[in-house]
Scaffold this motif. Structure first.
Motif, PDB file in Angstrom:
ATOM      1  N   LEU A   1      -8.853   4.934   5.302  1.00 37.28           N
ATOM      2  CA  LEU A   1      -9.110   5.932   4.272  1.00 37.28           C
ATOM      3  C   LEU A   1      -9.149   7.321   4.896  1.00 37.28           C
ATOM      4  O   LEU A   1      -9.846   7.566   5.864  1.00 37.28           O
ATOM      5  CB  LEU A   1     -10.446   5.654   3.576  1.00 37.28           C
ATOM      6  CG  LEU A   1     -10.932   6.747   2.626  1.00 37.28           C
ATOM      7  CD1 LEU A   1     -10.037   6.837   1.407  1.00 37.28           C
ATOM      8  CD2 LEU A   1     -12.359   6.501   2.207  1.00 37.28           C
TER       9      LEU A   1
ATOM     10  N   ASP B   1      -5.110   4.843   2.438  1.00 37.16           N
ATOM     11  CA  ASP B   1      -5.552   5.487   1.205  1.00 37.16           C
ATOM     12  C   ASP B   1      -5.835   6.944   1.521  1.00 37.16           C
ATOM     13  O   ASP B   1      -6.412   7.253   2.556  1.00 37.16           O
ATOM     14  CB  ASP B   1      -6.846   4.838   0.697  1.00 37.16           C
ATOM     15  CG  ASP B   1      -6.553   3.637  -0.170  1.00 37.16           C
ATOM     16  OD1 ASP B   1      -5.648   3.733  -1.015  1.00 37.16           O
ATOM     17  OD2 ASP B   1      -7.219   2.607   0.005  1.00 37.16           O
TER      18      ASP B   1
ATOM     19  N   ALA C   1       0.825  -1.206   0.000  1.00 38.67           N
ATOM     20  CA  ALA C   1       0.000   0.000   0.000  1.00 38.67           C
ATOM     21  C   ALA C   1       0.854   1.248   0.000  1.00 38.67           C
ATOM     22  O   ALA C   1       0.934   1.974   0.957  1.00 38.67           O
ATOM     23  CB  ALA C   1      -0.922  -0.002   1.208  1.00 38.67           C
TER      24      ALA C   1
ATOM     25  N   ILE D   1      -6.720  10.104  -5.878  1.00 37.81           N
ATOM     26  CA  ILE D   1      -6.463   9.035  -4.920  1.00 37.81           C
ATOM     27  C   ILE D   1      -4.978   8.746  -4.906  1.00 37.81           C
ATOM     28  O   ILE D   1      -4.340   8.612  -5.947  1.00 37.81           O
ATOM     29  CB  ILE D   1      -7.214   7.749  -5.306  1.00 37.81           C
ATOM     30  CG1 ILE D   1      -8.713   8.043  -5.347  1.00 37.81           C
ATOM     31  CG2 ILE D   1      -6.913   6.630  -4.325  1.00 37.81           C
ATOM     32  CD1 ILE D   1      -9.542   6.854  -5.716  1.00 37.81           C
ATOM     33  N   SER D   2      -4.444   8.682  -3.719  1.00 43.69           N
ATOM     34  CA  SER D   2      -3.055   8.249  -3.635  1.00 43.69           C
ATOM     35  C   SER D   2      -2.934   7.324  -2.453  1.00 43.69           C
ATOM     36  O   SER D   2      -3.831   7.234  -1.620  1.00 43.69           O
ATOM     37  CB  SER D   2      -2.126   9.446  -3.477  1.00 43.69           C
ATOM     38  OG  SER D   2      -2.519  10.219  -2.376  1.00 43.69           O
ATOM     39  N   LYS D   3      -1.832   6.629  -2.411  1.00 41.37           N
ATOM     40  CA  LYS D   3      -1.572   5.768  -1.275  1.00 41.37           C
ATOM     41  C   LYS D   3      -0.414   6.373  -0.498  1.00 41.37           C
ATOM     42  O   LYS D   3       0.507   6.927  -1.072  1.00 41.37           O
ATOM     43  CB  LYS D   3      -1.245   4.357  -1.742  1.00 41.37           C
ATOM     44  CG  LYS D   3      -2.469   3.677  -2.317  1.00 41.37           C
ATOM     45  CD  LYS D   3      -2.214   2.236  -2.680  1.00 41.37           C
ATOM     46  CE  LYS D   3      -3.459   1.600  -3.256  1.00 41.37           C
ATOM     47  NZ  LYS D   3      -4.504   1.372  -2.273  1.00 41.37           N
TER      48      LYS D   3
ATOM     49  N   GLN E   1      -7.504  10.485  -0.090  1.00 44.62           N
ATOM     50  CA  GLN E   1      -8.285  11.082  -1.171  1.00 44.62           C
ATOM     51  C   GLN E   1      -8.346  12.587  -1.013  1.00 44.62           C
ATOM     52  O   GLN E   1      -8.535  13.092   0.081  1.00 44.62           O
ATOM     53  CB  GLN E   1      -9.720  10.560  -1.142  1.00 44.62           C
ATOM     54  CG  GLN E   1      -9.841   9.125  -1.588  1.00 44.62           C
ATOM     55  CD  GLN E   1     -11.289   8.692  -1.665  1.00 44.62           C
ATOM     56  OE1 GLN E   1     -12.198   9.480  -1.441  1.00 44.62           O
ATOM     57  NE2 GLN E   1     -11.481   7.425  -1.977  1.00 44.62           N
TER      58      GLN E   1
ATOM     59  N   SER F   1       2.020   4.278  -3.049  1.00 43.43           N
ATOM     60  CA  SER F   1       2.037   4.603  -4.460  1.00 43.43           C
ATOM     61  C   SER F   1       3.368   5.231  -4.851  1.00 43.43           C
ATOM     62  O   SER F   1       3.524   5.713  -5.942  1.00 43.43           O
ATOM     63  CB  SER F   1       0.885   5.518  -4.823  1.00 43.43           C
ATOM     64  OG  SER F   1       0.860   6.609  -3.950  1.00 43.43           O
TER      65      SER F   1
END
Ligand SMILES: [Zn+2]
Ligand SMILES: [Zn+2]
Length: 630
Positions: free
Chosen positions: A595, A252, A201, A243-245, A254, A203
């Motif tokens: 999130l 997550d 998880a 959206i990125s991790k 947002q 990015s």
């Protein structure tokens, strides 16, 4: 005098875009004029026009005379060019060799490619064939590189000027990175494989040459909605979320594009109660002193910024809870704060005192540990009730005392051998009050005295550190995953302050508004007790800077979360990270979930800090000379 750094741009194109080729020359001359002295840089253009004719094929001559360069700049319009001995055209061959160099971290640091959009119908079969080749080439390119389309040479000029300026600045910044933390010869395929295999998880991908970008923010269209348009007629509008991790945590994140534009996304929107003066409060009070209006007195005690009103309520209200709220109000006088502060009371602090000798920081065990395996609280002896009132010596003393205390406890065998790390939760002095609009917020710390909670989880517990450790182990990059991340942050100018031991930066994954993080630079520092004396000092300096920067941004309320590993865990590339998770803004989803919906882009934090960081860093770093190293 310092020498100017030379950056070389190689222009590659077929013969039909000579206007654009001249524009590149002009743009570069202008960059040299306007930025050359400021940035100590000289940009040089290499073009085949300037290469002397030689024996052998034209392309061989160009290839052998180009030499190393930093930026490849390709242009194409209607013509693809004629075949060479190695490729279908000279430009294609030149791009291929640039791409190889770029991919293997050779001299080519950036590749730019521009296509002029063709609007006319080809005149004949040859022209059509050439155009078809251009289109095929462009399609092929799109899987490997980002390219830019333009209409007219004038548009090209603007694009090239922006791109070159940006890259020149970026490259100059890059060259200041010490060699030891360069991520070189990264096997991107391998990284991708690992990535796909474990689905980590994060990015952030080190050296992702495919996207020319190492951090992903996927912009996704969500369900559309009707919003007020012209003349009051609702219009259907598309909504986008980014959206990125989180690069370091399993979260997550947002960012709603529309949401990020909201005014309320900024901290320090406190309702104005200055219209209420002491006189009116005094005349109102007899009517408010009934059970049904208790809530009004509580709101008043919570929100007023008038010291005299707070004193009045404290002296006259019959309800102990209302009285105690006044003492936690940030506007309360120091006297009032101390009256209701347990940590200020000698009877309280000396009964629980775990310190050795004359430490200026008290350490006590938490009377009601709510989960951690061990749970201590550290707080300064002085009556300090707001984080922004702390100076470097206070923070340094706290950090250092905690370190010595924990070492002693560990040596004395007070705990099971391997508690799962040490977390430091830092409570803010400002309380939480949600009244529909945002106010001063924090999750109701019951003690306003500034303090740090120190807790270790039971052996075997899983924590955020385990996740980060997993990333560091699985993503095999030279120098380690975190070094790669750090290098990326430097390149994006997200680093705020850095010394030999720590880096303070704006993280690319912020789970709260203006979140800041501090990373220990030395790989393998897995927990708080693994820090050296110098590292604790550096950490304290960076922490003080962070607290003051957040104060300048109007944020006085945050939790400090230290990401660490269990004491017995060895990890080559893991490094301790300290996160300042701010609590100033309404998070749509709490940190109990995975999130986070946030209001701001990390770049906004960076931009806000640019004008203020210099003087704050200077002040804190200068004060470091005065702290006593014991
Ligand atoms: Zn106190
Ligand atoms: Zn950039």
């Amino acid at each position: 005098m310092r020498e100017k750094k030379e950056i070389c741009v190689f222009v590659s194109s077929p013969g039909d875009v000579s206007t654009e080729r001249d524009i590149v020359e002009d743009v570069v001359q202008r960059i040299n004029k306007t930025l050359g002295d400021e940035l100590m840089v000289f940009v040089k253009v290499k073009r085949w026009e300037d290469i002397p004719p030689c024996a052998g094929s034209v392309q061989e001559t160009i290839n052998s005379h180009v030499g190393p360069y930093d930026i490849f700049l390709g242009i194409m319009w209607e013509r693809f060019g004629s075949p060479t001995s190695n490729a279908e055209s000279g430009t294609q061959e030149e791009l291929k060799s640039a791409y190889e160099s770029w991919k293997s971290n050779g001299s080519v640091a950036e590749i730019l490619f521009y296509f002029r959009e063709n609007t006319s119908v080809p005149r004949n079969a040859d022209a059509a064939e050439q155009l078809l080749k251009v289109i095929r080439f462009r399609e092929e390119l799109s899987s490997k590189l980002k390219y830019t389309l333009y209409h007219e040479p004038i548009d090209f000029e603007r694009l090239v000027r922006d791109d070159l300026e940006h890259i020149v600045r970026k490259l100059l910044n890059k060259t200041t990175v010490p060699k030891s933390i360069n991520v070189e010869n990264t096997d991107i395929e391998k990284v991708e494989q690992v990535w796909d295999a474990i689905g980590v998880a994060s990015s952030f991908k080190p050296n992702n040459h495919v996207e020319k970008q190492t951090f992903y923010r996927a912009r996704i269209q969500t369900t559309s909605g009707y919003i007020a348009g012209k003349e009051g007629v609702d219009e259907l509008k598309s909504n986008f979320i980014l959206i990125s991790k989180d690069p370091i945590r399993p979260f997550d994140i947002q960012i709603g594009e529309t949401r990020s534009l909201r005014q309320a996304g900024n901290p320090t929107a406190i309702p104005d109660l200055t219209i209420l003066d002491l006189g009116s409060v005094k005349s109102m009070y007899p009517f408010l002193q009934v059970e049904g209006y208790r809530w009004i007195r509580m709101v008043l005690a919570e929100l007023t910024t008038d010291q005299k009103i707070l004193d009045f309520i404290y002296e006259n209200d019959t309800d102990p809870q209302v009285r105690s709220i006044t003492a936690k109000n940030p506007s309360a006088s120091s006297d009032l704060q101390q009256k209701e502060c347990k940590f200020c009371q000698d009877r309280f602090r000396f009964l629980r005192d775990l310190r050795s000798g004359s430490d200026k920081t008290f350490i006590i065990a938490n009377d009601f540990p709510y989960g951690p395996y061990f749970h201590y609280i550290a707080f300064p002896a002085q009556p300090i009730h707001a984080w922004q009132d702390l100076e470097l010596p206070d923070i340094y003393d706290m950090n250092h005392t905690i370190w010595r205390f924990l070492k002693r406890e560990q040596k004395a065998g007070k705990w099971l051998p391997a508690p799962a790390g040490v977390f430091i939760g830092l409570n803010s002095s400002i309380r939480h009050l949600v009244m529909g609009t945002r106010t001063r917020t924090s999750a109701g710390a019951s003690i306003t005295h500034v303090h740090k909670q120190i807790w270790g989880m039971a052996p075997g517990s899983v924590n955020l550190g385990n996740h980060l450790d997993e990333l560091c182990r699985r993503i095999e990059v030279k120098g380690g995953y975190l070094n790669a991340y750090l290098q990326f942050l430097r390149r994006e100018q997200m680093v705020i302050h850095e010394d030999d031991h720590v880096v303070l930066y704006v993280p690319y994954g912020q789970i709260s508004i203006h979140e800041l993080q501090i990373m220990v630079k030395k790989p393998g520092i897995t927990h708080y007790l693994a820090l050296s004396e110098e590292e604790i000092t550096s950490l304290s300096i960076a922490e003080t800077i962070a607290v003051k920067l957040l104060d300048a941004l109007g944020i006085h309320s945050f939790n400090q979360v230290m990401i660490t590993l269990p004491f017995d865990r060895v990890s080559t590339y893991f490094s301790l990270i300290l996160c300042f998770v701010t609590r100033e803004v309404d998070l749509a989803v709490s940190e109990l979930n995975h999130l986070f919906v946030v209001d701001k882009y990390p770049e906004e934090t960076r931009e806000l800090l640019v004008p203020i960081k210099g003087s704050i860093i200077k002040q804190v770093v200068e004060s470091a000379a005065g702290i006593a190293i014991s």
